[in-house]
Design a protein around this motif. Structure first.
Motif, mmCIF file in Angstrom:
data_model
loop_
_atom_site.group_PDB
_atom_site.id
_atom_site.type_symbol
_atom_site.label_atom_id
_atom_site.label_comp_id
_atom_site.label_asym_id
_atom_site.label_seq_id
_atom_site.Cartn_x
_atom_site.Cartn_y
_atom_site.Cartn_z
ATOM 1 N N ASN A 3 -3.203 6.027 -45.598
ATOM 2 C CA ASN A 3 -3.975 6.791 -46.591
ATOM 3 C C ASN A 3 -3.356 8.156 -46.842
ATOM 4 O OD1 ASN A 3 -5.872 4.768 -46.995
ATOM 5 N ND2 ASN A 3 -7.235 5.521 -45.379
ATOM 6 N N LEU A 4 -2.834 8.786 -45.782
ATOM 7 C CA LEU A 4 -2.173 10.076 -45.942
ATOM 8 C C LEU A 4 -0.888 9.920 -46.761
ATOM 9 C CD1 LEU A 4 -1.802 13.078 -45.364
ATOM 10 C CD2 LEU A 4 -0.752 12.457 -43.173
ATOM 11 N N ALA A 5 -0.126 8.867 -46.480
ATOM 12 C CA ALA A 5 1.110 8.617 -47.234
ATOM 13 C C ALA A 5 0.807 8.382 -48.717
ATOM 14 C CB ALA A 5 1.858 7.428 -46.648
ATOM 15 N N LYS A 6 -0.300 7.705 -49.000
ATOM 16 C CA LYS A 6 -0.727 7.502 -50.393
ATOM 17 C C LYS A 6 -1.047 8.844 -51.052
ATOM 18 C CE LYS A 6 -2.748 2.855 -49.995
ATOM 19 N NZ LYS A 6 -4.033 2.088 -49.958
ATOM 20 N N LYS A 7 -1.773 9.670 -50.323
ATOM 21 C CA LYS A 7 -2.153 10.986 -50.839
ATOM 22 C C LYS A 7 -0.917 11.845 -51.107
ATOM 23 C CE LYS A 7 -4.981 15.009 -49.600
ATOM 24 N NZ LYS A 7 -5.875 15.599 -48.561
ATOM 25 N N LEU A 8 0.091 11.719 -50.255
ATOM 26 C CA LEU A 8 1.331 12.484 -50.408
ATOM 27 C C LEU A 8 2.291 11.838 -51.411
ATOM 28 C CD1 LEU A 8 1.974 13.301 -46.626
ATOM 29 C CD2 LEU A 8 1.148 14.884 -48.382
ATOM 30 N N GLU A 9 1.933 10.640 -51.878
ATOM 31 C CA GLU A 9 2.713 9.888 -52.872
ATOM 32 C C GLU A 9 4.102 9.501 -52.340
ATOM 33 O OE1 GLU A 9 2.690 12.491 -56.275
ATOM 34 O OE2 GLU A 9 0.694 11.807 -56.907
ATOM 35 N N ILE A 10 4.130 9.029 -51.085
ATOM 36 C CA ILE A 10 5.409 8.599 -50.497
ATOM 37 C C ILE A 10 5.317 7.200 -49.887
ATOM 38 C CG2 ILE A 10 6.294 10.923 -50.006
ATOM 39 C CD1 ILE A 10 5.315 10.458 -47.062
ATOM 40 N N LEU A 11 4.287 6.457 -50.246
ATOM 41 C CA LEU A 11 4.099 5.151 -49.624
ATOM 42 C C LEU A 11 5.254 4.201 -49.922
ATOM 43 C CD1 LEU A 11 2.134 3.787 -47.745
ATOM 44 C CD2 LEU A 11 0.867 2.934 -49.729
ATOM 45 N N ASP A 12 5.972 4.448 -51.020
ATOM 46 C CA ASP A 12 7.131 3.613 -51.336
ATOM 47 C C ASP A 12 8.365 4.024 -50.541
ATOM 48 O OD1 ASP A 12 7.178 6.052 -52.712
ATOM 49 O OD2 ASP A 12 8.564 5.270 -54.219
ATOM 50 N N LYS A 13 8.329 5.217 -49.921
ATOM 51 C CA LYS A 13 9.471 5.717 -49.150
ATOM 52 C C LYS A 13 9.187 5.782 -47.649
ATOM 53 C CE LYS A 13 12.692 6.837 -50.786
ATOM 54 N NZ LYS A 13 13.145 8.161 -51.275
#
Length: 279
Positions: free
Chosen positions: A164-174
């Motif tokens: 969820n944090l990675a989604k919020k930071l917009e890096i879930l693809d990386k």
């Protein structure tokens, strides 16, 4: 004549201590956990009180044993300062590195999710005390800036919160959350990665970092017990304190291939010290 020597070796346990005292059997205690770093699992009680109680309880316990084993010099000094009076011996845990000698399967090596990219790796539990949110926040600008860099996160536990944090930071693809892998396959990640990124402040020896180094990873880690035991700043990698500093050292290694190769080579040599010889 056959001579039997009985010694109780424990990690923690009141029953073993009572048994030792009742039958006058020597007892050895390995101080393998920084107990005061795990008290966030206890609700309601103020943090300072929980930490004080954890330290006091572990010291009282250690002082009732015949010998305390510390996995590193840093832990030995720490618990001596806490008040442990029992004799302390520093004895690192050995590792059997035979798995590291196996070849990586082509299917794994050429996986399109990471093949051809600079690989940053975190491996281990994803619990709060491992400080993985520090990694995500620190590396976000770098991951967005560099298309050729990817962060692999191998481990279980509290994945949902971090995803969820990675989604919020917009890096879930990386930042790829790959879940748990058995040790024989975890070794493949160590061998394909360029930099092992580690943010935990609760290690007593840093075995996962040692395993990554044995795979040939340079290391950027938060300066803390465990990591300091393994890494000399500027030799096998870098030890840092702040998020921005952490990111900058990762960038330095990614932009200087000669330095990266040199540190990877130095890291790989470190395993000789901790190799568990087979009889």
């Amino acid at each position: 004549m056959i001579l039997f020597i009985l010694i109780i070796h424990i990690l923690f346990g009141k029953t073993a201590l009572k048994f030792s005292q009742k039958y006058n059997i020597p007892i050895v205690f390995t101080y393998h956990t920084l107990y005061h770093k795990y008290v966030h699992y206890i609700p309601l009680i103020p943090q300072k009180i929980k930490e004080w109680f954890a330290i006091k309880s572990s010291v009282d316990y250690a002082n009732k044993t015949n010998l305390v084993i510390a996995p590193s010099l840093e832990v030995g000094e720490m618990i001596k300062n806490f008040g442990v009076k029992t004799k302390i011996e520093v004895l690192p845990i050995g590792v059997d590195f035979s798995l590291w000698e196996k070849d990586i399967p082509d299917k794994f090596k050429y996986d399109p999710r990471w093949f051809g990219k600079k690989i940053l790796l975190y491996a281990g539990r994803l619990a709060k005390e491992k400080n993985v949110d520090f990694l995500l926040r620190s590396l976000t600008p770098l991951l967005k800036e560099r298309e050729d860099v990817i962060l692999l996160i191998v481990g279980g536990d509290e994945r949902d919160n971090l995803i969820n944090l990675a989604k919020k930071l917009e890096i879930l693809d990386k930042a790829l959350f790959l879940g748990w892998y058995p040790r024989e396959k975890l070794v493949y990640f160590y061998k394909i990665a360029d930099i092992f990124v580690f943010s935990s402040t609760t290690e007593t020896q840093g075995l996962v970092t040692l395993e990554a180094m044995a795979g040939g990873c340079a290391v950027v880690a938060v300066r803390a017990t465990g990591s300091e035991n393994l890494i000399t700043h500027g030799i096998e990698g870098f030890l840092v304190n702040e998020k921005e500093e952490f990111r900058e050292y990762v960038k330095i290694l990614l932009s200087n291939n000669d330095l990266l190769k040199k540190m990877k080579k130095c890291s790989n040599k470190s395993k000789r010290i901790f190799y568990l010889e087979k009889c």
